[in-house]
Design a protein around this motif. Sequence first.
Motif, mmCIF file in Angstrom:
data_model
loop_
_atom_site.group_PDB
_atom_site.id
_atom_site.type_symbol
_atom_site.label_atom_id
_atom_site.label_comp_id
_atom_site.label_asym_id
_atom_site.label_seq_id
_atom_site.Cartn_x
_atom_site.Cartn_y
_atom_site.Cartn_z
ATOM 1 N N THR A 124 0.827 -1.220 0.000
ATOM 2 C CA THR A 124 0.000 0.000 0.000
ATOM 3 C C THR A 124 0.858 1.265 0.000
ATOM 4 O OG1 THR A 124 -0.176 -0.170 2.408
ATOM 5 C CG2 THR A 124 -2.061 -0.969 1.112
ATOM 6 N N LEU A 125 2.036 1.210 0.636
ATOM 7 C CA LEU A 125 2.895 2.397 0.701
ATOM 8 C C LEU A 125 3.339 2.862 -0.676
ATOM 9 C CD1 LEU A 125 5.165 1.593 3.767
ATOM 10 C CD2 LEU A 125 3.083 2.942 3.666
ATOM 11 N N GLY A 127 1.409 2.304 -3.308
ATOM 12 C CA GLY A 127 0.203 2.432 -4.110
ATOM 13 C C GLY A 127 -0.301 1.140 -4.737
ATOM 14 N N ILE A 128 0.244 -0.001 -4.304
ATOM 15 C CA ILE A 128 -0.220 -1.278 -4.855
ATOM 16 C C ILE A 128 -1.267 -1.899 -3.932
ATOM 17 C CG2 ILE A 128 0.444 -3.618 -5.557
ATOM 18 C CD1 ILE A 128 3.238 -2.651 -6.047
ATOM 19 N N VAL A 129 -2.343 -2.417 -4.527
ATOM 20 C CA VAL A 129 -3.322 -3.196 -3.781
ATOM 21 C C VAL A 129 -2.922 -4.660 -3.907
ATOM 22 C CG1 VAL A 129 -5.755 -3.790 -3.567
ATOM 23 C CG2 VAL A 129 -5.086 -1.521 -4.393
ATOM 24 N N GLN A 152 -3.110 -3.278 5.158
ATOM 25 C CA GLN A 152 -3.527 -1.886 4.957
ATOM 26 C C GLN A 152 -2.401 -0.909 5.267
ATOM 27 O OE1 GLN A 152 -7.587 -0.592 5.939
ATOM 28 N NE2 GLN A 152 -7.948 -2.666 6.607
ATOM 29 N N LEU A 153 -1.620 -1.206 6.311
ATOM 30 C CA LEU A 153 -0.569 -0.273 6.724
ATOM 31 C C LEU A 153 0.767 -0.563 6.052
ATOM 32 C CD1 LEU A 153 -1.367 0.048 10.524
ATOM 33 C CD2 LEU A 153 -2.026 1.591 8.680
ATOM 34 N N TRP C 188 -2.620 5.707 9.962
ATOM 35 C CA TRP C 188 -3.427 5.145 8.873
ATOM 36 C C TRP C 188 -3.548 6.129 7.716
ATOM 37 C CZ3 TRP C 188 -6.175 0.333 8.558
ATOM 38 C CH2 TRP C 188 -5.941 -0.522 9.641
ATOM 39 N N ILE C 191 -1.020 6.394 4.705
ATOM 40 C CA ILE C 191 -1.047 5.423 3.597
ATOM 41 C C ILE C 191 -1.799 6.044 2.416
ATOM 42 C CG2 ILE C 191 -1.714 3.064 2.957
ATOM 43 C CD1 ILE C 191 0.193 3.209 5.354
ATOM 44 N N PRO C 192 -1.290 5.884 1.191
ATOM 45 C CA PRO C 192 -2.048 6.379 0.032
ATOM 46 C C PRO C 192 -3.484 5.860 0.108
ATOM 47 C CG PRO C 192 0.101 5.552 -0.673
ATOM 48 C CD PRO C 192 -0.019 5.265 0.795
ATOM 49 N N HIS C 194 -6.101 5.559 -1.816
ATOM 50 C CA HIS C 194 -6.598 4.677 -2.866
ATOM 51 C C HIS C 194 -6.253 3.207 -2.539
ATOM 52 C CE1 HIS C 194 -7.635 3.721 -7.008
ATOM 53 N NE2 HIS C 194 -6.486 3.095 -7.158
ATOM 54 N N ALA C 195 -4.979 2.969 -2.262
ATOM 55 C CA ALA C 195 -4.527 1.600 -1.976
ATOM 56 C C ALA C 195 -5.106 1.086 -0.663
ATOM 57 C CB ALA C 195 -2.999 1.550 -1.946
ATOM 58 N N GLN C 196 -5.176 1.967 0.348
ATOM 59 C CA GLN C 196 -5.703 1.524 1.651
ATOM 60 C C GLN C 196 -7.187 1.178 1.552
ATOM 61 O OE1 GLN C 196 -7.727 3.783 3.956
ATOM 62 N NE2 GLN C 196 -8.003 1.960 5.224
ATOM 63 N N LEU C 198 -8.998 0.297 -1.115
ATOM 64 C CA LEU C 198 -9.254 -0.909 -1.913
ATOM 65 C C LEU C 198 -8.834 -2.165 -1.146
ATOM 66 C CD1 LEU C 198 -8.204 0.375 -5.435
ATOM 67 C CD2 LEU C 198 -10.446 -0.526 -4.841
#
Lengths: 233, 233, 233
Positions: A124-125, A127-129, A152-153, C188, C191-192, C194-196, C198
Amino acid sequence: GVAVLKFKNPPVNSLSLGMLMELVISLEKLENNKAIRGIVITSERPGIFATSLDLMEMCGQNPAHYAEYWKAVQELWLRLYQSNKVLVAAINGAYPTGECLIPLTCDYRVMADNPKYTIGLKETLVGIVAPFWFKDTLVNTFRHRSAECTLQLGMLFLPTEALQVGIVDQVVPKEQVQSTALSVMAQWMAIPDHAQQLTKSMMWKLTVDHLVSRDADIQFFVFTSRDSIQKAM
Amino acid sequence: GVAVLKFKNPPVNSLSLGMLMELVISLEKLENNKAIRGIVITSERPGIFATSLDLMEMCGQNPAHYAEYWKAVQELWLRLYQSNKVLVAAINGAYPTGECLIPLTCDYRVMADNPKYTIGLKETLVGIVAPFWFKDTLVNTFRHRSAECTLQLGMLFLPTEALQVGIVDQVVPKEQVQSTALSVMAQWMAIPDHAQQLTKSMMWKLTVDHLVSRDADIQFFVFTSRDSIQKAM
Amino acid sequence: GVAVLKFKNPPVNSLSLGMLMELVISLEKLENNKAIRGIVITSERPGIFATSLDLMEMCGQNPAHYAEYWKAVQELWLRLYQSNKVLVAAINGAYPTGECLIPLTCDYRVMADNPKYTIGLKETLVGIVAPFWFKDTLVNTFRHRSAECTLQLGMLFLPTEALQVGIVDQVVPKEQVQSTALSVMAQWMAIPDHAQQLTKSMMWKLTVDHLVSRDADIQFFVFTSRDSIQKAM
């Protein structure tokens, strides 16, 4: 017998498209070799385990390249997670950028007790899900709640923290990582392989089955990551 | 009231076909008895709890016998796991060959603190693949990760280890097993039974529903176990 | 920015039908406010967190009222559990009657370390069967096994017990609850989003999807609770 698969992709063993394809071919050969019952997965260069996703493959490329890259990531995960061999990760280095995709597909994880090493996932840091199948792998290994926070973090864990949260099974002095991995392997190989393999396949089948539509997962990755990775970097 | 169901099948209380059928009949009677709200399950002979699968029923027999035996195992599990009574296991003996099928269907497990007693499951060691519904019971009780290792390696746990991994809920001196089981029972019976039963059924419904096709499970058992059990022994 | 949502429904902040509707409207406004990225949920009156289900709404009323009330409970849960904001519960008071529905929909739970405060759920004790979606929330947060006991026995936990079982993430002195909640929020929000978002949605989607048929769940509630709540009280 037991094979040892050593990562080698200087400088930091990152999972470039070429490296992914090479790994898939090596694994296919090992999988078809009936004399091999177990594979120890480790890094050729102690200190750098890495095998993280390669951001260069996911940044400023065209969508077709993103799709090809992600397909190769899926392929590696599917090969490892469905392997009929006993897989033991001998983690003899750091994951500077975090992803623990490969170790989590193994049956057992031994990590060197070095406070400079960390393991986790920073998706996530940047920008990847993380894909749902990696989330499922994580939920199977952790508790659901720990997986929520970690994913998430984008958390990284020191060896002792990794042991506590359950991301690795054993932490040993760095000079004992290989020997511990081999003795763990001996313990797993003492089990009648027919029963062990069917039991493993039963445990993980549901997680694998969810990836039946690989295309939808590829499209989701391309869609969610295209802009957000560049923005986050 | 509370009934006490005591296993008795000398010498080691193993789950022969006859024993399985007897247990199912006893359970049906108890289930239909409205005066009974809870059942303590224990062994008549302290020292030997057992109730393991009977390898003699699964070795050198014809496929029809395997199938009949497995159907009876399913039947016992379904009766126990769907029981409307509060079930408490008072584990006053060892499982020399391991399987903890019956205790894991109970609402609560009390075990005697005796270093000679162990509990776990050795299925893979004798070439048996535990059925998916037993795997699900285990995953519900343990963490997924602990269930992976336990099932694949056929692990046995001492009482304190069993407590730590969560296979039992309480470990007490052997002379207190029965009284602890009864006081746990009193705690569960203090709950309005309508709400408790519906809550329990909601928690376990999914696991039970997966066994909708009993035939497929029987065939899988016959197919996977026929040769491998004999080979392993 | 971060909003703070404070419960206020004297004397004990219980979730009356009016309070539920007010909360849903407040949440909708916050959800649509793009300037807000996180919401701290707390009580206006330290000492009483509450927000328990309101037994007066579920006792001696006609079925239509039961149904209307339950629909509002579902609505609140769906809004919270699917929120795109980061939610942190700052638990600065007791749940005298137990239900921890709202905190469990949050991303993180900070609780005041006061031995007079408890958190848990007493549903079965008053004849209520917790709905399956609340059960799923609990299983995601706890282990399955802990959820079994907690739900069936209607257990309440002191702050340190709550931390151990995993119902809260952090226990701090009462004067630090708000500041801790805010610093967790900052973590929290780093974190970007968008990624968090999703990732969160992927983690919880399955649980939410199960509530696709809200009517069946309402009817189950009315059917199971109508008589049993009055009997239990």
